[in-house]
Design an enzyme around this catalytic site. Structure first.
Site, PDB file in Angstrom:
ATOM      1  N   GLU A 126     -11.829   0.231  -2.869  1.00 33.30           N
ATOM      2  CA  GLU A 126     -10.928   0.746  -1.832  1.00 33.30           C
ATOM      3  C   GLU A 126      -9.723   1.417  -2.491  1.00 33.30           C
ATOM      4  O   GLU A 126      -9.633   1.528  -3.711  1.00 33.30           O
ATOM      5  CB  GLU A 126     -10.452  -0.394  -0.931  1.00 33.30           C
ATOM      6  CG  GLU A 126      -9.643  -1.439  -1.660  1.00 33.30           C
ATOM      7  CD  GLU A 126      -9.198  -2.590  -0.770  1.00 33.30           C
ATOM      8  OE1 GLU A 126      -9.537  -2.580   0.432  1.00 33.30           O
ATOM      9  OE2 GLU A 126      -8.513  -3.486  -1.270  1.00 33.30           O
ATOM     10  N   ASP A 172       0.815  -1.226   0.000  1.00 35.58           N
ATOM     11  CA  ASP A 172       0.000   0.000   0.000  1.00 35.58           C
ATOM     12  C   ASP A 172       0.844   1.269   0.000  1.00 35.58           C
ATOM     13  O   ASP A 172       0.653   2.150   0.850  1.00 35.58           O
ATOM     14  CB  ASP A 172      -0.925   0.015   1.230  1.00 35.58           C
ATOM     15  CG  ASP A 172      -1.625  -1.304   1.458  1.00 35.58           C
ATOM     16  OD1 ASP A 172      -2.144  -1.865   0.486  1.00 35.58           O
ATOM     17  OD2 ASP A 172      -1.646  -1.780   2.607  1.00 35.58           O
TER      18      ASP A 172
END
Length: 370
Positions: free
Chosen positions: A273, A64
């Site tokens: 997301e 991420d």
């Protein structure tokens, strides 16, 4: 950062050429780091490179990646994956990260430095568990680290921590940001000085539990579906001190070329997301993960709060279930930071990567095969 069963992992794409050389740093070894030579997939197939790029770091697992340029240098704010020994489930309990490491690099393809632990779960007074994907910002001499973590009632909230250095250590505020919820904060500061936080994630990210404006623990885990409008990501303008919401949280509208809202059944285009916002030639590009279809896609608007019109795919599926990215300009070129599972082959133990982001003359983004 998508959390769900590994049985749904996206197929590995094999034919792309190697674009950037591996660049690694070697901090002190820890128990959760990749074992040398263990279970890592082969890097070539039939003499051809198997991956577009190589991991930026091999001494710990990272995912991420939120990349920023501060003072002419790239800083990366990733999740720090660990082997927690928790069985996989759709709520993502096996993603049980406990701290953040910050990485830096002077150039693309150059040395990557791991600056060690910048913030630990135990030092966040209100936190319960699971330090998921963070982001960072800078204003008036202070660096801000934004992070989602479950509170002691197991509800995701956004926290903020500050430091005088981009690498920390960061000190967390005593309480979460009022009115915040869900996961994957991404902070964008516009040319007029206004800053916005974009956030949200379905399933384990709990966004579907907030449709009434209050947390509903009994909400269906994976609703809505079918021909209902898809749940949109959230945005809120930040206050001058960068620690509070300056106004109400808004749902971002994602629409097709005809201006119609994307539907929940449109799983190759709807938001799941991992939102990110960047600005290019006066247009706002909101990019995000489609989750269970494993694509990174983007939509464009004339406003930082939308509505955003869907435009296309940025990156096809990576190895592993999750896909999560950031986009940054550095020395006149644009780059996308992302992750896959090359080092471990396990969807919860990932490694960050980077490659150049290219555009067509009309500003549209060229799809990447990782």
């Amino acid at each position: 950062m998508l959390r769900t069963l590994a049985s749904h992992r996206a197929a590995l794409l094999l034919a792309a050429p190697l674009a950037l050389a591996a660049c690694q740093s070697q901090p002190t070894q820890t128990a959760d780091q990749p074992a040398a030579g263990a279970t890592a997939p082969a890097h070539t197939t039939g003499g051809k490179p198997k991956y577009l790029t190589q991991p930026l770091l091999s001494s710990i697992y990272t995912a991420d990646p939120s990349a920023h340029v501060f003072n002419g240098k790239i800083y990366i704010y990733p999740s720090h994956d660990i082997e927690a020994g928790i069985p996989e489930n759709d709520k993502g309990d096996h993603f049980a990260m406990r701290d953040y490491h910050i990485l830096s690099m002077d150039s693309i393809g150059g040395k990557v430095t791991d600056h060690g632990v910048a913030l630990d779960l135990k030092d966040i007074p209100w936190a319960g568990r699971q330090l998921w994907a963070p982001d960072a910002a800078f204003k008036n001499g202070t660096y801000y680290l934004y992070f989602p973590v479950k509170d002691k009632q197991d509800v995701f909230r956004m926290g903020v921590a500050t430091s005088s250095s981009p690498t920390g250590p960061f000190k967390a505020d005593a309480t979460p940001i009022a009115g915040s919820y869900s996961i994957d904060p991404a902070v964008f500061t516009d040319t007029d000085g206004k800053a916005y936080m974009y956030f949200g994630g379905l399933w384990g990210g709990q966004l579907q539990r907030w449709q009434t404006g209050k947390y509903d623990a009994n909400a269906p885990e994976k609703k809505p579906d079918g021909n209902e409008p898809a749940i949109g990501p959230r945005v809120a303008q930040l206050s001058a001190d960068m620690k509070h919401f300056a106004g109400p949280v808004q749902e971002i509208k994602l629409v097709d070329e005809a201006g119609k809202p994307l539907l929940a059944s449109d799983t190759k285009r709807r938001f799941f997301e991992g939102g990110w916002l960047h600005k290019y030639q006066g247009k706002y590009y909101f990019s995000y993960s489609t989750g269970d279809t494993h694509l990174l896609v983007y939509a464009v608007s004339n406003s930082p709060t939308g509505p955003f019109t869907y435009k296309g795919v940025i990156m096809n599926p990576v190895q592993g279930w999750t896909t999560h990215h950031s986009i940054v300009e550095f020395k006149g070129k644009w780059y996308i930071f992302y992750h896959d599972t090359q080092l471990s082959g396990k969807t919860w133990l990932r490694n960050v990567k980077v490659t150049e982001l290219k555009r067509n003359p009309d500003g549209s983004i060229v799809t990447i095969n990782p």
